[in-house]
Motif scaffolding. Structure first.
Motif, short mmCIF file in Angstrom:
data_model
loop_
_atom_site.label_atom_id
_atom_site.label_comp_id
_atom_site.label_asym_id
_atom_site.label_seq_id
_atom_site.Cartn_x
_atom_site.Cartn_y
_atom_site.Cartn_z
N ARG A 1 15.44 -5.83 30.72
CA ARG A 1 14.99 -6.04 32.06
C ARG A 1 14.16 -6.91 31.93
N LEU A 2 13.00 -7.04 31.09
CA LEU A 2 12.37 -8.01 30.98
C LEU A 2 13.47 -9.36 30.55
N GLU A 3 14.45 -9.23 30.12
CA GLU A 3 14.80 -10.77 29.43
C GLU A 3 15.68 -11.15 31.04
N GLU A 4 15.90 -10.76 31.00
CA GLU A 4 16.95 -10.29 33.18
C GLU A 4 15.57 -11.06 34.14
N ALA A 5 14.60 -11.15 34.60
CA ALA A 5 13.30 -10.54 34.70
C ALA A 5 13.23 -12.92 34.28
N VAL A 6 13.02 -12.80 33.64
CA VAL A 6 12.49 -14.01 32.74
C VAL A 6 13.61 -15.11 32.98
N ASP A 7 14.59 -14.91 32.65
CA ASP A 7 16.12 -15.85 33.11
C ASP A 7 16.56 -15.98 34.04
N GLY A 8 15.71 -15.06 35.60
CA GLY A 8 15.91 -15.15 36.81
C GLY A 8 16.33 -16.17 37.43
N GLU A 9 16.72 -16.29 38.55
CA GLU A 9 16.74 -17.29 39.50
C GLU A 9 15.25 -17.46 40.03
N GLY A 10 14.93 -18.57 40.44
CA GLY A 10 13.65 -18.87 40.63
C GLY A 10 12.67 -19.45 39.96
#
Length: 196
Positions: free
Chosen positions: A72-81
């Protein structure tokens, strides 16, 4: 549920799902292979095909918990924005995990600090801090976060969101919704982290 209805690894997954529910409802002391078998309607011996003993179930819960949190944290780190938006999302993701799976998180932290914790557990347990520190370092390079040791800054950030989650789980936010408290905490935290 009949034992025959479990196939292709479904019993293992069902045992872990039920084990986490028992952990949340009654605590670690209430967890037993016999109880899990009874709850799932399988023979007392069926769980031993997947877990040698209760400790093996606890170990699998801990490993699975850290794996899910890190994903879940990796998805946030690699997310858009922007990097600041991703830092905020990292905080939101952590608070969501910590409030949704509070009992599991407590077990994870206990296991992480055991003297005989395996090197593998140590590696996956530190992954979340590594992810946060990496994003802080990226934010520093972008001029969005003040200078300083990225690991130390990430630890302070984690302590903020972890403390908020603990207050939420303990029912100590009074009438303030968790999402609202999280947004405010992250606004204050990011203001403190900003460069200049």
């Amino acid at each position: 549920m009949a034992e025959g209805s479990y196939h292709h690894g479904n019993l293992r997954a069902a045992l872990l799902t039920r084990a986490e529910a028992v952990l949340a409802e009654s605590g670690v002391a209430a967890l037993s292979l016999r109880g899990l078998a009874r709850d799932l309607g399988v023979s007392h011996a069926a769980p031993t095909r997947h877990f040698r003993d209760r400790q093996a179930v606890l170990d699998a819960l801990v490993t699975g918990g850290f794996t899910d949190l890190n994903r879940r944290l990796e998805e946030a780190v690699d997310g858009e924005g922007t990097v600041e938006a991703r830092l905020a999302e990292l905080g939101r993701v952590y608070v969501a995990f910590a409030t949704e799976r509070a009992a599991l998180l407590g077990l994870m932290f206990t296991a992480k600090h055991e003297e005989d914790a395996s090197p593998e557990l140590d590696r996956i347990a530190h992954r979340s801090l590594d992810l946060a520190a990496g994003l802080v370092a990226e934010a520093q390079r972008a001029g969005a976060v003040r200078p300083g040791d990225p690991v130390r800054l990430a630890q302070v950030a984690f302590s903020t969101v972890h403390g908020l989650a603990a207050l939420a789980v303990g029912g100590l936010l009074d009438d303030t919704p968790v999402d609202e408290a999280t947004d405010l905490a992250l606004e204050v935290l990011l203001a403190g982290l900003r460069a200049g």
